[in-house]
Scaffold this motif. Structure first.
Motif, PDB file in Angstrom:
ATOM      1  N   GLY A 144      51.902  81.397  45.431  1.00 27.19           N
ATOM      2  CA  GLY A 144      51.547  80.141  44.778  1.00 27.19           C
ATOM      3  C   GLY A 144      52.353  78.985  45.339  1.00 27.19           C
ATOM      4  O   GLY A 144      52.478  78.808  46.550  1.00 27.19           O
ATOM      5  N   ASP A 145      52.926  78.193  44.439  1.00 30.92           N
ATOM      6  CA  ASP A 145      53.730  77.042  44.862  1.00 30.92           C
ATOM      7  C   ASP A 145      55.142  77.429  45.273  1.00 30.92           C
ATOM      8  O   ASP A 145      55.890  76.598  45.807  1.00 30.92           O
ATOM      9  CB  ASP A 145      53.785  76.005  43.736  1.00 30.92           C
ATOM     10  CG  ASP A 145      52.415  75.428  43.420  1.00 30.92           C
ATOM     11  OD1 ASP A 145      51.580  75.381  44.349  1.00 30.92           O
ATOM     12  OD2 ASP A 145      52.184  75.045  42.262  1.00 30.92           O
ATOM     13  N   SER A 162      36.145  90.252  52.006  1.00 30.15           N
ATOM     14  CA  SER A 162      37.083  89.158  52.290  1.00 30.15           C
ATOM     15  C   SER A 162      37.431  89.058  53.766  1.00 30.15           C
ATOM     16  O   SER A 162      38.069  88.084  54.189  1.00 30.15           O
ATOM     17  CB  SER A 162      38.365  89.350  51.467  1.00 30.15           C
ATOM     18  OG  SER A 162      38.944  90.621  51.730  1.00 30.15           O
ATOM     19  N   LYS A 222      50.031  82.085  50.484  1.00 32.75           N
ATOM     20  CA  LYS A 222      49.842  81.066  49.447  1.00 32.75           C
ATOM     21  C   LYS A 222      49.281  81.677  48.175  1.00 32.75           C
ATOM     22  O   LYS A 222      49.707  81.353  47.063  1.00 32.75           O
ATOM     23  CB  LYS A 222      48.917  79.960  49.957  1.00 32.75           C
ATOM     24  CG  LYS A 222      49.549  79.023  50.983  1.00 32.75           C
ATOM     25  CD  LYS A 222      48.555  77.928  51.386  1.00 32.75           C
ATOM     26  CE  LYS A 222      49.158  76.955  52.378  1.00 32.75           C
ATOM     27  NZ  LYS A 222      48.187  75.901  52.775  1.00 32.75           N
ATOM     28  N   ASP A 223      48.322  82.583  48.335  1.00 39.76           N
ATOM     29  CA  ASP A 223      47.721  83.230  47.167  1.00 39.76           C
ATOM     30  C   ASP A 223      48.741  84.099  46.431  1.00 39.76           C
ATOM     31  O   ASP A 223      48.724  84.189  45.200  1.00 39.76           O
ATOM     32  CB  ASP A 223      46.531  84.094  47.589  1.00 39.76           C
ATOM     33  CG  ASP A 223      45.359  83.256  48.101  1.00 39.76           C
ATOM     34  OD1 ASP A 223      45.320  82.049  47.786  1.00 39.76           O
ATOM     35  OD2 ASP A 223      44.508  83.813  48.832  1.00 39.76           O
ATOM     36  N   TYR A 224      49.624  84.719  47.178  1.00 38.59           N
ATOM     37  CA  TYR A 224      50.581  85.651  46.573  1.00 38.59           C
ATOM     38  C   TYR A 224      51.723  84.913  45.877  1.00 38.59           C
ATOM     39  O   TYR A 224      52.107  85.272  44.762  1.00 38.59           O
ATOM     40  CB  TYR A 224      51.139  86.587  47.648  1.00 38.59           C
ATOM     41  CG  TYR A 224      51.984  87.711  47.110  1.00 38.59           C
ATOM     42  CD1 TYR A 224      51.399  88.915  46.732  1.00 38.59           C
ATOM     43  CD2 TYR A 224      53.372  87.575  46.971  1.00 38.59           C
ATOM     44  CE1 TYR A 224      52.173  89.954  46.230  1.00 38.59           C
ATOM     45  CE2 TYR A 224      54.147  88.606  46.466  1.00 38.59           C
ATOM     46  CZ  TYR A 224      53.543  89.797  46.099  1.00 38.59           C
ATOM     47  OH  TYR A 224      54.309  90.816  45.598  1.00 38.59           O
ATOM     48  N   ARG A 245      47.115  82.154  54.369  1.00 40.99           N
ATOM     49  CA  ARG A 245      46.366  82.004  53.117  1.00 40.99           C
ATOM     50  C   ARG A 245      46.790  83.069  52.108  1.00 40.99           C
ATOM     51  O   ARG A 245      46.925  82.785  50.911  1.00 40.99           O
ATOM     52  CB  ARG A 245      44.867  82.116  53.388  1.00 40.99           C
ATOM     53  CG  ARG A 245      44.295  80.962  54.204  1.00 40.99           C
ATOM     54  CD  ARG A 245      42.816  81.189  54.466  1.00 40.99           C
ATOM     55  NE  ARG A 245      42.283  80.186  55.391  1.00 40.99           N
ATOM     56  CZ  ARG A 245      41.068  80.255  55.936  1.00 40.99           C
ATOM     57  NH1 ARG A 245      40.277  81.290  55.642  1.00 40.99           N
ATOM     58  NH2 ARG A 245      40.653  79.310  56.764  1.00 40.99           N
ATOM     59  N   ALA A 246      46.974  84.291  52.602  1.00 38.52           N
ATOM     60  CA  ALA A 246      47.395  85.372  51.712  1.00 38.52           C
ATOM     61  C   ALA A 246      48.773  85.089  51.125  1.00 38.52           C
ATOM     62  O   ALA A 246      49.039  85.398  49.954  1.00 38.52           O
ATOM     63  CB  ALA A 246      47.412  86.695  52.478  1.00 38.52           C
TER      64      ALA A 246
END
Length: 540
Positions: free
Chosen positions: A221-222, A207, A217-219, A214-215
């Motif tokens: 979410g919304d 990765s 957002k991934d962690y 980005r991390a």
């Protein structure tokens, strides 16, 4: 086949990055910034921030909120570069040759951009390093340097939140242990390292380096975290824009500002035990000075050892001070004499293996020191008599009684050394053996190398201490304990031991603890610190 494939992959990556990509970026840097060394420090470019300073954050009522911190260096830590912490891992967890290679890479690191320099430092530091060595580093070495460099303002904001998450581009294994153990961080999201078996390959996982926004957002979410704390760099602005509230740590609130230093009494946990040889933060310039000093330091250590072995006490002390040793002596060092047919029992706080040697030199008379796990090399070069104990209370008591009949005896009832201003629990055995007890407050200070270790080669302890340019020793003989405060006066051995521990702590300005040798070794080395005779070759 795994290792050749790793080499091929590395060669392909180096050729592309260095030849096709980095030269272009380096040319742009030189054109825009010339050779301004403040910029060539592998840190992201800064710009005026639209977010308020972290000092403006209201700390009240945030116990139920979630805080995210962007990176550990330049935010939670006052230092702007993470190079010193890579150097600590390279030197303490790897070898002196690995550390030298990392130092020699500095000119290249200054030219490369932030991402590529981080990859190069990671490869040099971790390629071929055992995963267990990194676990020991994160537990025993790095926390001390992280605590000393914590940013007070960022820490206060972090501590005020109920839930904490840290996103960092540095390898997760370098910071996760400290963040979870000392700062109560619930989750650490960082760059993952590739490993082969029980060794690191030096490459990051597939990765790549962590992209923080980005991390996040991934962690989450919304969902948006309540508070975000980052630096004023361009890279952190997108990250902070994803938080409900955002604050930045500006340059003036970082390393150069005394008000951002976290006082020792505000540490989240007391710093009592730590390991490793380096006593300084190894910045590039400090590391360069260390390597320049190293050959001279070895010769100086040999010279100082020979002084203690070959010369009389007066000459040894005078020439030792002339060689750079700072020796401070207080108390009636020549007046302690036994009133019976037994020697005097000197009870010392324990800082290094050289405590009895310096006491014997200051008193200008031979002493016998009892030890538990002195290496064969240390016994060989010791200028005073040393006798091993067995950790069998009855046998050790008989041995010490016999030695007291032969002359003066030195004991260190803590059973092990402690570098910080704390005294460990005193064993009460010594109080049962003598009524004429002389407490001796001992402290030492070094600027380059620690002369103690829990997981390294103990045979090198005195050599590393004497390699310091200006090692210092403070010795204060406090006078005999009144007879009514000894076992002969009706006190229990535990009461006598606790009284002497408190008296020594008061003289040194230290704090008493109930921690033991076992506690120290379980934390720093993962064992109980017991050495078997058939393993002396390991220098424990």
């Amino acid at each position: 086949m795994v290792f050749p494939m790793v080499l091929l992959r590395l060669a392909d990556w180096v050729l592309y990055q260095l030849l096709a990509n980095s030269c272009y970026r380096a040319a742009r840097k030189m054109k825009s910034y010339g050779f301004h060394l403040g910029y060539l420090s592998s840190k992201p470019p800064l710009q005026p921030s639209s977010f308020p300073s972290v000092t403006k954050c209201d700390l009240e009522g945030r116990g139920s909120q979630t805080l995210v911190a962007c990176d550990i260096h330049r935010v939670l830590l006052r230092s702007h570069s993470f190079f010193p912490y890579f150097m600590l891992v390279a030197f303490e967890g790897g070898s002196i040759l690995r550390a030298l290679l990392l130092l020699l890479s500095c000119p290249v690191l200054w030219i490369l951009d932030h991402e590529l320099s981080l990859r190069v430092m990671t490869f040099i530091t971790f390629c071929g390093l055992r995963t267990s060595a990194m676990e020991n580093m994160s537990r025993a070495v790095l926390p001390k340097f992280y605590l000393e460099n914590l940013n007070l303002h960022a820490y206060e904001v972090l501590a005020s939140a109920g839930s904490k998450v840290v996103f960092t581009s540095v390898p997760r294994v370098m910071v996760e242990g400290f963040l979870r153990e000392y700062l109560s961080v619930g989750a650490v999201v960082g760059t993952e390292l590739h490993s082969v078996g029980c060794y690191f390959s030096g490459l990051v996982s597939g990765s790549g380096l962590l992209v923080k926004h980005r991390a996040l957002k991934d962690y989450f979410g919304d969902r948006k975290p309540d508070i975000g704390v980052g630096s004023s760099s361009v890279h952190d602005h997108l990250f902070l824009s994803l938080c409900k509230e955002a604050y930045v740590v500006n340059n003036e609130e970082g390393k150069g500002n005394p008000s951002s230093v976290l006082p020792r009494d505000k540490y989240p946990k007391p710093l009592i035990f730590h390991d490793g040889r380096l006593a300084f933060l190894p910045t590039p310039s400090a590391t360069l000075y260390m390597f320049m000093w190293f050959p001279l330091g070895i010769l100086l250590a040999i010279y100082r050892i020979l002084l203690g072995i070959l010369l009389p006490y007066g000459w040894a002390m005078a020439l030792g001070v002339w060689s750079g040793i700072n020796l401070q002596v207080k108390g009636n060092v020549l007046e302690e004499k036994s009133e019976q047919n037994k020697g005097v029992l000197f009870v010392c706080s324990h800082r290094t293996l050289l405590d009895p040697v310096f006491l014997s030199t200051c008193l200008a008379k031979p002493l016998t020191a009892v030890t538990y796990s002195l290496s064969k090399v240390s016994e060989l070069i010791a200028p005073i008599r040393t006798v091993r104990l067995t950790r069998d209370r009855r046998k050790d008591g008989e041995t010490m009684q016999r030695l007291l009949k032969e002359g003066d005896l030195v004991v260190c009832p803590e059973g092990t050394t402690c570098r910080e201003p704390y005294l460990l629990r005193f064993s009460s055995l010594f109080a049962e053996l003598a009524d004429e007890i002389v407490p001796v407050a001992v402290n030492s200070h070094v600027s380059m190398f620690y002369g103690t270790t829990a997981s390294g080669l103990k045979c090198l302890d005195p050599i590393f201490f004497l390699m310091n340019p200006r090692p210092s020793y403070y010795i204060e003989v406090l006078g005999k304990v009144p007879k009514e405060l000894t076992c002969a006066g009706g006190r229990s051995s535990c009461e006598v031991a606790n009284y002497i521990q408190q008296k020594l702590a008061c003289a040194l300005g230290f704090e008493c603890t109930t921690l033991t040798r076992r506690d120290k070794y379980m934390m720093l080395a993962g064992n109980e610190g017991i050495v078997h005779e058939d393993k002396w070759r390991k220098c424990y």
